[in-house]
Design an enzyme around this catalytic site. Structure first.
Site: not given
Ligand code: CTP
Ligand code: CA
Length: 226
Positions: A33-36
């Site tokens: 996933s990512n840091d959003s």
């Protein structure tokens, strides 16, 4: 209860917003996933509802609460988010794609938790569909707004994305700046349309950025009606 100058400006308009991070499963307990944080997209959803719009919030993984008065649709993976957006886009007036979408997903998803056996392992990834590009190809009357997170050559990459994905507006932020991008409560954005820079905003709270963006959108919708 607070009142704002823009209250009611989007009355009767249907606005679909994507927000947060998509999550791509590797196995039942692991993912990419990512840091959003979802803060920017959720702030837009909240402001749009306050301005009277009928808001659909298609949300990936976030760390913020759901604003009142919006219809929440959860989407975990990019493929789920694509289906959620494409199946709802036809009757929307505005589509805002603030989600941070995973560009790649694991080629395989394992049914059981992977065991550590080998000393090295390689995971094959495949490219995800570009939801914004699909929306751009299929749009009819909709005003389509994309986002771009860049670390260099902001204007060049922003204009390239705007054209390639057929966006009406593109909100670009330089995520290397202090006070912009993932997880922060503030953002520093530049908004582009097909003819170039429309607005360069100073560092503002994400709620303020959301109001300015929606008021620009409301202006353009009114011009379109005239
Ligand atoms: N986007 C999307 N689907 C994807 C990737 C991106 O809908 N598979 C959307 C994002 O929601 C955002 C815009 O496209 O509105 C730009 O995302 P960004 O990651 O900046 O651009 P990419 O086209 O993925 O290019 P790159 O990451 O290589 O810069
Ligand atoms: Ca990307």
């Amino acid at each position: 209860e607070q009142h704002f100058a823009e209250d009611g400006r989007l009355k009767g308009k249907r606005v679909l917003i994507t927000a947060g991070a998509t999550l791509e499963r590797i196995d039942p307990v692991r993912y990419i996933s990512n840091d959003s944080s979802g803060k920017m997209g959720y702030a837009i959803a909240e402001a749009a509802a306050r301005m009277g719009a009928d808001v659909t919030l298609v949300s990936g993984k976030v760390s913020v609460p759901v604003p009142p008065g919006v219809t929440l649709v959860q989407a975990e993976s990019t493929l789920e988010m694509r289906d959620a957006v494409l199946s709802r886009m036809d009757d929307q007036d505005v589509i805002i794609k603030a989600a941070a979408v995973a560009d790649y997903r694991p080629a395989e998803q394992y049914e059981h938790k992977l065991k550590k056996t080998e000393d090295e392992m390689t995971m094959r990834l495949v490219k995800n569909p570009d939801i914004l590009q699909l929306v751009g190809e299929r749009k009819t009357k909709q005003l389509v707004v994309g986002f771009a997170a860049e670390t260099r050559d902001l204007e060049k990459f922003a204009m390239d994305k705007l054209q390639r994905k057929r966006c009406d507006l593109l909100v670009a932020n330089d995520v290397t700046l202090e006070g912009a991008g993932f997880g922060t409560d503030t953002n520093i954005v530049r908004i582009f349309d097909a003819s170039g820079l429309v607005e360069a905003l100073p560092m503002l709270g994400k709620r303020e950025v959301a109001s300015r963006l929606l008021s620009l959108i409301a202006d353009r919708l009114t011009k379109g009606d005239a």
